[in-house]
Motif scaffolding. Structure first.
Motif, mmCIF file in Angstrom:
data_model
loop_
_atom_site.group_PDB
_atom_site.id
_atom_site.type_symbol
_atom_site.label_atom_id
_atom_site.label_comp_id
_atom_site.label_asym_id
_atom_site.label_seq_id
_atom_site.Cartn_x
_atom_site.Cartn_y
_atom_site.Cartn_z
ATOM 1 N N GLY A 120 0.811 -1.211 0.000
ATOM 2 C CA GLY A 120 0.000 0.000 0.000
ATOM 3 C C GLY A 120 0.842 1.258 0.000
ATOM 4 N N GLU A 121 1.890 1.270 -0.813
ATOM 5 C CA GLU A 121 2.747 2.467 -0.813
ATOM 6 C C GLU A 121 2.348 3.396 -1.945
ATOM 7 O OE1 GLU A 121 6.891 1.513 -1.507
ATOM 8 O OE2 GLU A 121 6.375 -0.173 -2.785
ATOM 9 N N ARG A 122 2.922 4.593 -1.931
ATOM 10 C CA ARG A 122 2.623 5.570 -2.955
ATOM 11 C C ARG A 122 3.223 5.099 -4.275
ATOM 12 N NH1 ARG A 122 0.557 10.336 -2.261
ATOM 13 N NH2 ARG A 122 0.831 10.128 -0.019
ATOM 14 N N ARG A 129 1.435 -1.012 -6.477
ATOM 15 C CA ARG A 129 0.689 -1.486 -5.306
ATOM 16 C C ARG A 129 0.341 -2.966 -5.465
ATOM 17 N NH1 ARG A 129 -3.353 3.450 -3.575
ATOM 18 N NH2 ARG A 129 -1.711 4.658 -2.588
ATOM 19 N N ARG B 66 -5.492 0.404 3.870
ATOM 20 C CA ARG B 66 -4.054 0.548 4.069
ATOM 21 C C ARG B 66 -3.778 0.746 5.541
ATOM 22 N NH1 ARG B 66 -2.069 5.135 0.246
ATOM 23 N NH2 ARG B 66 -0.106 4.848 1.357
ATOM 24 N N LEU B 67 -2.835 -0.023 6.054
ATOM 25 C CA LEU B 67 -2.528 0.027 7.473
ATOM 26 C C LEU B 67 -2.126 1.432 7.883
ATOM 27 C CD1 LEU B 67 -2.288 -1.511 10.042
ATOM 28 C CD2 LEU B 67 -0.020 -2.249 9.354
ATOM 29 N N GLN B 68 -1.383 2.132 7.001
ATOM 30 C CA GLN B 68 -0.851 3.428 7.381
ATOM 31 C C GLN B 68 -1.920 4.503 7.460
ATOM 32 O OE1 GLN B 68 1.529 3.370 3.523
ATOM 33 N NE2 GLN B 68 1.478 5.520 4.006
#
Lengths: 458, 458
Positions: A120-122, A129, B66-68
């Motif tokens: 789930g990163e940018r 993703r 998303r966890l973040q």
């Protein structure tokens, strides 16, 4: 419904581009199996407590929630405690699979695994993703001899070399024992800190790293210079060993590392060429702290900005269940990281948008059963074949084939005496020959879509 | 770390069982491609608003978070509004893919798609939370001629028939036009209600359904009996048409349905056998309301309790973007629903746990490079080969091969004059012959693991 738009970070291929991915995956799988690696798939989800064991990636985990749980009856805290998340690599699930099935597996256990993973990163260039990884690992119970390090390197080099439509690549190899032993031998106190700073050489100027080695890792100037000199050493043969020895640092772990690294480089020699290089590159460290010996990174020639497309190494404790530990060595190929840019930049595509090598033309709707029967004869001989969707004029049916890249159109001709003959037209050359549908097949190169350079494909 | 336990509803295969799944998927893909179906993969996630368009399945969707994002900064309501969930079938993503890429696709568009899907439902026999589906669909722009209904039926029957280690199966076909036209023709006012009640015939006694047809669907006794009689009609040829006509109901839609259903049954005839049956079965309705003509279900002979392993039909509006509608016809095979029980019940497994057909024995660790070179010769000829992990006594190396099911062990013999010869031992028969590693290959049947009945595999 409005036209949907792509989701950033979730790349999808059009049919012709998916041909490239299919052929890459098939070639990889074939090479892995030739070397005795069996395939497994693990579920997409793992318990959150497993996924969160590595601090660095924790922020990237996608947590799963069942919709029917309702908005309020279960908080995210509970999901973290007992819940599940999507795996972000194939190593964590593999370690769990090995522990769960240890009693039913034969060790050393060679496996390959080609699956999607999620982070789930940018999204940014080369970062997705959802993306596909192809991993090979060899895992032992309690012990795993060093020669398997050489083996995984050879297998991945052979697999990548099999993708002959790719530009060349360089497998960069280093060894944690070597660099840790070196830092110990020259008297560094905070080995991990030195390694982290040396790992920044591709982002920071040398002077800055030198400064930090002194200020943050507590080295003196001479020690810092030696560390920087070590990081400049690279060779395509075992000559790096003498270069390291010339620095005058001695340590038993360093010696072990030198021997191991030389063995990997020499063992991969038979697989190298003008475009396929395997180098000892002593600045490679890999950020992850579970590596304990050999470490690998890979750069694609001309596409160095993608970063490492294929990384891995030796980890002496992939997993442990109290009774046994399971040491392993493995490499993970970032299939999406490799292919998505090559496809998006127009370097690679498939030679046609359908598997069909032949279109059976249709005189009228009544002759469809006859055309279907002809198509079945071709399919029985392994020729992907479709029958025209409509009995259009022949010129239109040829354009139908052209738009899809189908190389051959088959026509039935009914003579005045009622006998039917068949002709195959190569629509690229216009050449038309009489054929027997029971035995005729197109040239082997036309049977399946090929991977082509888009510029060369008109 | 304690030994992990399996997650209910998330089946995973051991390496030997994964062989079964790999061969099934390869056979399916091959058949689909022979018929001109191209492969695509869609991302695992879709926007929640798309996933929730079908009310029935909404409770089963896994929502992604998303966890973040942190526990409090975004509620589930927002996830529902703008968020994403895991796809629960391959039809919703395919419809979205078609709309998104309509301008870049050629129609009719034949595609197959083999991917995992997720449903957050309670696991039970034949129901999983993560499972693999293999879908074929043909989609047109604005129009899709009926003959494609026959085509998808033929392709799936051929694909399933190619899985020759399966027991037989029956493809049950019906047609929504036929039953809707029939109910209309006899004067029913609530067609959908009648269809829903007839669909319950496999769960409720006939008398109960008859009662409900009268009380809930407003039919009179004669109408109810006609509906029940229609549902009893089944035939392996077009004789069902006369049986339906004998009921004395006439309607234009009914006639259309009769013609279409007869065409599917007749069109599949060349693909049937003693074990492969295609029947017109007029009680098949399919719960989902988007079907508009042909509908399919499939029962595995001897495993009828699994329910339908392969279902689908014609939908006149798979998707619509205002300018065009995209009618389609497709069938979806529940690969996990089919294979997981067969593997768990011990019906099917792989003939060995590794791909290797040959183990190259090792005299001592020094001869490993020579053994590696021999193994590379075999691999170059397409023979999956591994080298012994350790230079154990030969008896132990043979047992190593036996435990993995590797059929051949290769020995090097160094004569007194220093020349090396090679012998291949078939460890099943004990037969040992001199071979040249540059040219020798095992019999074709031993090259790859085979799918075997566990009972027959000692």
């Amino acid at each position: 419904m409005a036209k949907p738009t792509p989701l950033s970070g979730f790349p999808e291929f059009l049919p012709a581009d998916r041909v490239v991915e299919q052929q890459v995956l098939a070639t990889l799988a074939r090479t892995f199996e030739l070397h005795g690696f069996g395939n497994i798939e693990t579920r997409a989800v793992e318990p959150m407590d497993q996924l969160l064991r590595k601090g660095e990636t924790s922020k990237e985990v996608y947590v799963l929630k069942r919709l029917q749980e309702g908005p309020n009856d279960q908080g995210l805290e509970k999901a973290l405690d007992k819940g599940m998340g999507l795996h972000f690599d194939l190593t964590v699930p593999f370690a769990r699979y090995v522990l769960e099935n240890a009693g039913k597996l034969e060790f050393p256990f060679r496996r390959y695994q080609i699956q999607k993973v999620w982070r789930g990163e940018r999204p940014q260039e080369g970062r997705f993703r959802e993306f596909t990884q192809a991993d090979i690992d060899i895992v032992g119970r309690d012990v795993l001899p060093f020669h398997h390090d050489v083996e995984v390197a050879r297998v991945m080099v052979e697999a990548l070399s099999g993708l002959d439509f790719l530009p060349g690549f360089t497998l960069q190899v280093n060894n944690r024992k070597l660099i840790q032993g070196f830092y110990t031998g020259l008297g560094a106190s905070d080995i991990d800190k030195v390694m982290q700073l040396i790992d920044k050489l591709d982002k920071l100027p040398v002077d800055k790293v030198r400064e930090l080695l002194i200020s943050d890792a507590g080295l003196d100037e001479k020690q810092a210079d030696l560390c920087l000199q070590l990081a400049t050493i690279a060779s395509e043969d075992a000559s790096f060993v003498d270069d390291v020895r010339a620095l005058g640092v001695s340590d038993q772990l360093l010696e072990e590392g030198l021997t191991e690294l030389a063995a990997v480089i020499e063992g991969c020699k038979p697989f190298t060429s003008d475009t396929v290089k395997v180098v000892a590159d002593l600045k490679i460290a890999r950020g992850l702290d579970y590596y304990t010996g050999t470490v690998f990174e890979t750069r694609l020639t001309g596409f160095e900005s993608l970063g490492s497309i294929c990384s891995g190494g030796r980890y002496d404790a992939l997993a442990s269940d109290g009774k046994s530990t399971y040491p392993g060595v493995g490499i993970s190929l970032g299939v999406s990281r490799l292919l998505v840019p090559l496809v998006q930049k127009g370097v690679l595509t498939g030679s046609r948008v359908v598997p069909s090598a032949v279109l059976v033309a249709l005189t009228d709707e009544e002759s469809r059963p006859a055309a279907d029967a002809i198509a079945q004869q071709l399919r029985a001989n392994g020729v992907p074949t479709e029958v025209a969707a409509k009995p259009d004029k022949f010129g239109k049916q040829i354009r139908y084939a052209e738009r899809r890249g189908i190389p051959f159109v088959l026509f039935a001709r009914v003579a005045e005496d009622g006998t039917t003959t068949h002709e195959a037209k190569d629509i690229r050359s216009g050449e038309q020959v009489s054929i027997d549908p029971a035995t005729w097949t197109p040239p082997a190169a036309d049977l399946r879509p090929q991977v082509v350079m888009k510029e060369q494909h008109s």
